[in-house]
Design a protein around this motif. Structure first.
Motif, PDB file in Angstrom:
ATOM      1  N   LEU A 173      22.556  -6.022   0.588  1.00  0.00           N
ATOM      2  CA  LEU A 173      22.645  -5.326   1.872  1.00  0.00           C
ATOM      3  C   LEU A 173      21.367  -4.586   2.237  1.00  0.00           C
ATOM      4  O   LEU A 173      20.921  -4.645   3.378  1.00  0.00           O
ATOM      5  N   ALA A 174      20.772  -3.882   1.306  1.00  0.00           N
ATOM      6  CA  ALA A 174      19.600  -3.058   1.616  1.00  0.00           C
ATOM      7  C   ALA A 174      18.293  -3.830   1.531  1.00  0.00           C
ATOM      8  O   ALA A 174      17.376  -3.595   2.327  1.00  0.00           O
ATOM      9  N   ILE A 175      18.180  -4.758   0.604  1.00  0.00           N
ATOM     10  CA  ILE A 175      16.881  -5.375   0.329  1.00  0.00           C
ATOM     11  C   ILE A 175      16.393  -6.236   1.490  1.00  0.00           C
ATOM     12  O   ILE A 175      15.186  -6.275   1.779  1.00  0.00           O
ATOM     13  N   VAL A 176      17.291  -6.921   2.189  1.00  0.00           N
ATOM     14  CA  VAL A 176      16.850  -7.771   3.301  1.00  0.00           C
ATOM     15  C   VAL A 176      16.372  -6.941   4.495  1.00  0.00           C
ATOM     16  O   VAL A 176      15.304  -7.214   5.054  1.00  0.00           O
ATOM     17  N   PRO A 177      17.101  -5.899   4.943  1.00  0.00           N
ATOM     18  CA  PRO A 177      16.567  -5.046   6.010  1.00  0.00           C
ATOM     19  C   PRO A 177      15.248  -4.373   5.629  1.00  0.00           C
ATOM     20  O   PRO A 177      14.380  -4.180   6.487  1.00  0.00           O
ATOM     21  N   VAL A 178      15.086  -4.006   4.357  1.00  0.00           N
ATOM     22  CA  VAL A 178      13.804  -3.451   3.907  1.00  0.00           C
ATOM     23  C   VAL A 178      12.702  -4.491   4.072  1.00  0.00           C
ATOM     24  O   VAL A 178      11.602  -4.187   4.546  1.00  0.00           O
ATOM     25  N   MET A 179      12.993  -5.719   3.695  1.00  0.00           N
ATOM     26  CA  MET A 179      12.031  -6.799   3.807  1.00  0.00           C
ATOM     27  C   MET A 179      11.674  -7.058   5.276  1.00  0.00           C
ATOM     28  O   MET A 179      10.500  -7.262   5.612  1.00  0.00           O
ATOM     29  N   ILE A 180      12.670  -7.021   6.145  1.00  0.00           N
ATOM     30  CA  ILE A 180      12.430  -7.213   7.574  1.00  0.00           C
ATOM     31  C   ILE A 180      11.539  -6.109   8.119  1.00  0.00           C
ATOM     32  O   ILE A 180      10.580  -6.358   8.858  1.00  0.00           O
ATOM     33  N   ALA A 181      11.836  -4.861   7.754  1.00  0.00           N
ATOM     34  CA  ALA A 181      11.027  -3.722   8.203  1.00  0.00           C
ATOM     35  C   ALA A 181       9.606  -3.818   7.660  1.00  0.00           C
ATOM     36  O   ALA A 181       8.639  -3.476   8.351  1.00  0.00           O
ATOM     37  N   ALA A 182       9.472  -4.294   6.429  1.00  0.00           N
ATOM     38  CA  ALA A 182       8.136  -4.439   5.829  1.00  0.00           C
ATOM     39  C   ALA A 182       7.309  -5.475   6.576  1.00  0.00           C
ATOM     40  O   ALA A 182       6.089  -5.307   6.753  1.00  0.00           O
ATOM     41  N   VAL A 183       7.950  -6.544   7.034  1.00  0.00           N
ATOM     42  CA  VAL A 183       7.239  -7.559   7.824  1.00  0.00           C
ATOM     43  C   VAL A 183       6.741  -6.954   9.135  1.00  0.00           C
ATOM     44  O   VAL A 183       5.604  -7.205   9.563  1.00  0.00           O
ATOM     45  N   VAL A 184       7.586  -6.150   9.776  1.00  0.00           N
ATOM     46  CA  VAL A 184       7.191  -5.502  11.029  1.00  0.00           C
ATOM     47  C   VAL A 184       6.002  -4.582  10.800  1.00  0.00           C
ATOM     48  O   VAL A 184       5.019  -4.614  11.544  1.00  0.00           O
ATOM     49  N   PHE A 185       6.058  -3.775   9.757  1.00  0.00           N
ATOM     50  CA  PHE A 185       4.967  -2.850   9.507  1.00  0.00           C
ATOM     51  C   PHE A 185       3.731  -3.541   8.936  1.00  0.00           C
ATOM     52  O   PHE A 185       2.625  -3.007   9.010  1.00  0.00           O
ATOM     53  N   MET A 186       3.906  -4.720   8.392  1.00  0.00           N
ATOM     54  CA  MET A 186       2.752  -5.521   8.010  1.00  0.00           C
ATOM     55  C   MET A 186       1.927  -5.858   9.251  1.00  0.00           C
ATOM     56  O   MET A 186       0.692  -5.726   9.260  1.00  0.00           O
TER      57      MET A 186
END
Length: 361
Positions: A201-214
């Motif tokens: 549940l948490a790891i995928v939204p974190v990954m999505i947010a990391a892509v945005v901030f990348m």
């Protein structure tokens, strides 16, 4: 580290590729992913050998968890932090102060989470460090890193907050920016921690947010792109794209083992660290309010807990069947996979909205 190979490009022109952010970001993604795959089985087996009964499960949680989650080891965040740190240090320009500040906060929060997880496992209950102790440690670390970032930032808006969807509108906070930055980092860290309650549940939204901030880091660190998009130009933040790439690779590698049914949980070791990393990224790139949009799912989860606590203490009634929000839907009869995938969809939609702030002004 590999960045410095570009200094020998006059001898071998092919080495000039290590100067490019895009190449090194991609390298960080793949390195963290491969390292996660390599160390994953060893880390999981080691954790199982130290945690015979796995992570302690809440007695007041969804009844199904007492069956499906029992015996699963926690503290898998060490896998994420090692893979991410290794990839970051391998591909980043080590002279970049922003990277060291954000990485320091991430590992610092990870250490707090590790201590919390360790106490939970050794005491065999769901109480680790006291809430006050965790909060004090997070605030102190956050204040040090916030002051550190502000001290070496040489842009015109080091202590100002950019307002999304507006052209060059900034709220100047002065020294009040430090407490604000601490709030962002601590709030983000604990919001991700609250979201981490179901497999994946948490790891995928974190990954999505990391892509945005990348992408945000790359654009904010580029004078041409930042001027065109009318976003704050923060020299040096481009290197944080490599750091975000390392998070994405490490998150993908961890998801391989955390996908339902999970072989390992990240625990507070991972959730506090990753949430803190997103908060620190937002501070460094001057996109604090955008984080509230991109990480809106985490905000909803945190708000659901706050509302539940306030309502119960003031009226004796619960707004939700159980908080955080994902447990409310479990109590309503949604399957765990349904909750997880629908929350992923929400996270993706919010990420797109967050990205739109870069152009809609």
């Amino acid at each position: 580290m590999l960045y410095y190979l570009s200094t020998f490009s006059d001898v071998l022109s092919a080495l000039n590729v290590f100067r490019y952010l895009t190449f090194r970001t991609g390298g960080a993604v793949m390195t963290a992913l491969v390292v996660s795959f390599i160390i994953g089985p060893f880390v999981i087996n080691w954790l199982k050998s130290r945690q015979a009964e796995g992570q302690p499960i809440r007695d007041d949680g969804p009844e199904s968890h007492l069956v499906t989650k029992v015996g699963t080891p926690t503290m898998g965040g060490v896998m994420i932090l090692f893979s991410m740190s290794f990839a970051t240090l391998l591909w980043v320009d080590l002279s970049n102060a922003f990277v060291w500040a954000v990485l320091s906060l991430t590992l610092g929060y990870g250490l707090i989470g590790f201590a919390d997880d360790y106490l939970k496992v050794t005491r065999r209950n769901t109480r680790g460090l006291s809430g006050r102790m965790k909060l004090v440690a997070q605030v102190l670390m956050g204040a040090l890193v916030a002051f550190w970032i502000v001290s070496f930032s040489d842009d015109a808006h080091a202590t100002a907050v950019a307002v999304p969807f507006t052209k060059e509108l900034f709220i100047q906070l002065g020294w009040f920016y430090i407490p604000f930055a601490v709030f962002v980092m601590v709030g983000s860290s604990n919001a991700v921690n609250l979201t981490d309650g179901l497999d994946g549940l948490a790891i995928v939204p974190v990954m999505i947010a990391a892509v945005v901030f990348m992408l945000i880091a790359y654009l904010a660190g580029n004078a041409v792109f930042s001027k065109y998009l009318l976003i704050p130009y923060v020299p040096g933040t481009g290197e944080l794209a490599v750091f975000c790439g390392a998070i994405v690779g490490a998150a993908l590698g961890f998801l391989w083992y955390n996908a339902p049914p999970a072989q390992v949980f990240m625990g507070d070791t991972g959730s506090l660290a990753l949430g803190g990393a997103l908060g620190a990224m937002a501070i460094a790139t001057r996109h604090e309010l955008v984080l509230a949009i991109v990480g809106g799912l985490f905000v909803l989860e945190a708000v659901s807990v706050i509302v539940q606590v306030i309502s119960f203490k003031t009226t004796g009634r619960r707004v939700f069947r159980m908080a955080p929000l994902h447990h409310h839907f479990e109590k309503k009869g949604w399957a765990e996979s349904t909750v997880v995938i629908r929350f992923w969809i929400i996270a993706l939609i919010l990420a797109v909205i967050g990205l739109s702030t870069l152009k809609l002004r």
